[in-house]
Design an enzyme around this catalytic site. Structure first.
Site, mmCIF file in Angstrom:
data_model
loop_
_atom_site.group_PDB
_atom_site.id
_atom_site.type_symbol
_atom_site.label_atom_id
_atom_site.label_comp_id
_atom_site.label_asym_id
_atom_site.label_seq_id
_atom_site.Cartn_x
_atom_site.Cartn_y
_atom_site.Cartn_z
ATOM 1 N N GLY A 17 0.781 -1.240 0.000
ATOM 2 C CA GLY A 17 0.000 0.000 0.000
ATOM 3 C C GLY A 17 0.809 1.285 0.000
ATOM 4 C CG ASP A 63 6.274 -6.341 15.741
ATOM 5 O OD1 ASP A 63 5.713 -5.212 15.715
ATOM 6 O OD2 ASP A 63 5.760 -7.327 16.284
ATOM 7 C CE1 TYR A 159 -6.369 3.137 11.443
ATOM 8 C CE2 TYR A 159 -7.826 4.990 11.017
ATOM 9 C CZ TYR A 159 -6.740 4.223 10.666
ATOM 10 O OH TYR A 159 -5.990 4.547 9.550
ATOM 11 C CE LYS A 163 -3.329 5.385 11.571
ATOM 12 N NZ LYS A 163 -1.944 5.256 11.070
ATOM 13 C CB THR A 196 -3.979 0.286 0.562
ATOM 14 O OG1 THR A 196 -4.794 0.306 1.740
ATOM 15 C CG2 THR A 196 -3.506 1.696 0.248
ATOM 16 N N PRO A 197 -4.579 -2.654 0.195
ATOM 17 C CG PRO A 197 -2.917 -4.285 -0.072
ATOM 18 C CD PRO A 197 -3.168 -2.807 -0.209
ATOM 19 C CG LEU A 198 -5.751 -0.967 6.336
ATOM 20 C CD1 LEU A 198 -5.292 -2.092 7.257
ATOM 21 C CD2 LEU A 198 -5.114 0.336 6.830
HETATM 22 P P1 NAD Z 1 -1.560 -1.894 4.129
HETATM 23 O O1 NAD Z 1 -2.268 -2.924 4.913
HETATM 24 O O2 NAD Z 1 -1.585 -1.984 2.637
HETATM 25 O O3 NAD Z 1 -0.048 -1.795 4.608
HETATM 26 C C1 NAD Z 1 0.278 -1.776 5.961
HETATM 27 C C2 NAD Z 1 1.607 -2.489 6.129
HETATM 28 O O4 NAD Z 1 1.993 -2.397 7.512
HETATM 29 C C3 NAD Z 1 1.544 -3.991 5.793
HETATM 30 O O5 NAD Z 1 2.551 -4.332 4.863
HETATM 31 C C4 NAD Z 1 1.728 -4.677 7.129
HETATM 32 O O6 NAD Z 1 2.419 -5.910 7.035
HETATM 33 C C5 NAD Z 1 2.556 -3.631 7.886
HETATM 34 N N1 NAD Z 1 2.473 -3.800 9.331
HETATM 35 C C6 NAD Z 1 1.363 -3.978 10.097
HETATM 36 N N2 NAD Z 1 1.703 -4.158 11.371
HETATM 37 C C7 NAD Z 1 3.052 -4.076 11.438
HETATM 38 C C8 NAD Z 1 4.004 -4.165 12.489
HETATM 39 N N3 NAD Z 1 3.615 -4.412 13.756
HETATM 40 N N4 NAD Z 1 5.317 -4.033 12.199
HETATM 41 C C9 NAD Z 1 5.718 -3.809 10.923
HETATM 42 N N5 NAD Z 1 4.875 -3.714 9.875
HETATM 43 C C10 NAD Z 1 3.551 -3.854 10.134
HETATM 44 O O7 NAD Z 1 -2.168 -0.519 4.616
HETATM 45 P P2 NAD Z 1 -2.150 0.968 4.007
HETATM 46 O O8 NAD Z 1 -3.536 1.291 3.631
HETATM 47 O O9 NAD Z 1 -1.044 1.158 3.038
HETATM 48 O O10 NAD Z 1 -1.872 1.787 5.353
HETATM 49 C C11 NAD Z 1 -0.623 2.362 5.646
HETATM 50 C C12 NAD Z 1 -0.843 3.422 6.714
HETATM 51 O O11 NAD Z 1 -1.723 4.430 6.217
HETATM 52 C C13 NAD Z 1 -1.473 2.879 7.993
HETATM 53 O O12 NAD Z 1 -0.862 3.505 9.101
HETATM 54 C C14 NAD Z 1 -2.932 3.314 7.862
HETATM 55 O O13 NAD Z 1 -3.550 3.457 9.108
HETATM 56 C C15 NAD Z 1 -2.766 4.634 7.138
HETATM 57 N N6 NAD Z 1 -3.964 5.069 6.427
HETATM 58 C C16 NAD Z 1 -4.494 4.310 5.431
HETATM 59 C C17 NAD Z 1 -5.647 4.767 4.789
HETATM 60 C C18 NAD Z 1 -6.300 3.991 3.678
HETATM 61 O O14 NAD Z 1 -7.423 4.345 3.290
HETATM 62 N N7 NAD Z 1 -5.683 2.967 3.132
HETATM 63 C C19 NAD Z 1 -6.229 5.987 5.175
HETATM 64 C C20 NAD Z 1 -5.648 6.724 6.193
HETATM 65 C C21 NAD Z 1 -4.503 6.256 6.817
#
Ligand code: NAD
Length: 260
Positions: A17, A63, A159, A163, A196-198
Site C-alpha cells: 500500500g 515489528d 483507530y 491516529k 490499498t489492501p487495508l
Molecule cells: P496496508 O495494509 O496496505 O499496509 C500496511 C503495512 O503495515 C503492511 O505491509 C503490514 O504488514 C505492515 N504492518 C502492520 N503491522 C506491522 C508491524 N507491527 N510491524 C511492521 N509492519 C507492520 O495498509 P495501508 O492502507 O497502506 O496503510 C498504511 C498506513 O496508512 C497505515 O498507518 C494506515 O492506518 C494509514 N492510512 C491508510 C488509509 C487507507 O485508506 N488505506 C487511510 C488513512 C490512513
C-alpha cells in the site's frame, strides 16, 4: 529529478500500500531506502522492483512494536548507508469490525494502539536519535496518521484515538526539536480513503464488493478513492529540502473529505 538525492530513508509498512509507494518514490528520487515490514515476501518483491529500476534499497523483517528491533534496525541502516535523514512511519492496522463503545474490549484497544501509536512513538524516538548522530544533521520524520486522526467516525474509537495520538505526538516532537535547534522536522500526513489492501478489507466487509467500491468512492467530494501514489507525493515533498520551513504541520490528502 532527484529531489532526495544523497539521503538515506527508512520506510515502515513498506511491503504494501502506501508504504510501498513511498519507498518506490523515495528511491526513484535518489534516496537509499531501508524497507521494513512483517511481510517478508512482499517486502523483498518491492526491493526487487526498486533495484530493477536502478534504485538502492534493502529489506529487513521488523515489528514496529518491538523496541529492541528498532535499536537493531538503526544499527543496520547506519552500517549499510551511514546514517539517517528521512523516515516514513507507515506501518499500521485498522479495526476488524465496527464496535459500539460499551462493547470495546481492552485487548482490541491495545492491539490497535500498540501498532499505530506505540509503534510511531518507538519509531520516532529511535529515528530521531540516529538522525541527530548523522553528519550533517538534516532530518525529516513523516508519521502517517489519517483523516480519522482529525475527525471521528462511529464504531472505530480505538483507530480514531490512535491516529489522533499520532497527530499531536508528532507536533510535540517537532516543537522539542525546534526548541533545541535540532535540524529534524516532524510532520504528519492525513490520508483520506486510499485504495490499498487495508481498505480492500473494508470493501469486502461491506458485503457486495461493487457496492462497497461505489460507497467508498462516493465518500470523497471528488467522487473517487485516492491511490497510494497520491500519499507518496506528499511524503516526498515533506522529505525533501523544499519543505525546509515545514514542521509540526499536518498534510491532509483526502479528495476533500475533511473540507465538508
Ligand atoms: P496496508 O495494509 O496496505 O499496509 C500496511 C503495512 O503495515 C503492511 O505491509 C503490514 O504488514 C505492515 N504492518 C502492520 N503491522 C506491522 C508491524 N507491527 N510491524 C511492521 N509492519 C507492520 O495498509 P495501508 O492502507 O497502506 O496503510 C498504511 C498506513 O496508512 C497505515 O498507518 C494506515 O492506518 C494509514 N492510512 C491508510 C488509509 C487507507 O485508506 N488505506 C487511510 C488513512 C490512513
Amino acid at each position: 529529478m532527484e529531489r532526495v538525492a544523497g539521503k538515506v530513508a527508512i520506510v515502515s509498512g513498506a511491503a504494501s500500500g502506501i508504504g510501498a509507494a513511498c519507498a518506490r518514490l523515495l528511491a526513484e528520487e535518489g534516496a537509499k531506502v531501508l524497507l521494513v515490514d512483517l511481510n517478508d515476501a512482499a517486502g523483498a518483491q518491492v526491493v526487487a522492483e526498486i533495484e530493477a529500476k536502478g534504485g538502492v534499497a534493502a529489506y529487513a523483517h521488523h515489528d514496529v512494536t518491538d523496541e529492541a528491533s528498532w535499536i537493531d534496525q538503526m544499527a543496520n541502516i547506519k552500517a549499510m548507508f551511514g546514517g539517517l535523514n528521512i523516515a516514513v512511519n507507515c506501518a499500521g492496522t485498522s479495526v476488524t469490525k465496527l464496535t459500539y463503545p460499551t462493547d470495546q474490549t481492552l485487548e482490541e484497544w491495545h492491539r490497535i494502539n500498540r501498532i499505530n501509536l506505540d509503534g510511531t512513538f518507538l519509531a520516532t524516538k529511535h529515528e530521531l536519535k540516529l538522525m541527530q548522530e548523522t553528519t550533517p544533521v538534516v532530518g525529516s520524520i513523516i508519521n502517517i496518521s489519517s483523516v480519522l486522526g482529525i475527525v471521528g467516525q462511529p464504531g472505530i474509537a480505538a483507530y480514531n484515538a490512535s491516529k489522533g495520538g499520532v497527530r499531536l505526538y508528532s507536533k510535540s516532537v517537532a516543537l522539542s526539536c525546534a526548541k533545541e535547534r535540532v535540524n529534524v522536522r516532524v510532520n504528519t500526513i492525513h490520508p483520506g480513503f486510499i485504495h490499498t489492501p487495508l481498505l480492500e478489507q473494508s470493501i469486502i466487509r461491506y458485503g457486495d464488493v461493487e457496492e462497497g467500491r461505489k460507497f467508498y468512492d462516493n465518500l470523497q467530494p471528488i467522487g473517487r478513492l485516492g491511490q497510494p501514489e497520491d500519499i507518496a507525493m506528499g511524503a516526498l515533498y515533506l522529505a525533501s529540502d523544499e519543505a525546509k520551513f515545514v514542521t509540526g504541520a499536518e498534510l491532509v490528502i483526502d479528495g476533500g473529505y475533511t473540507a465538508q
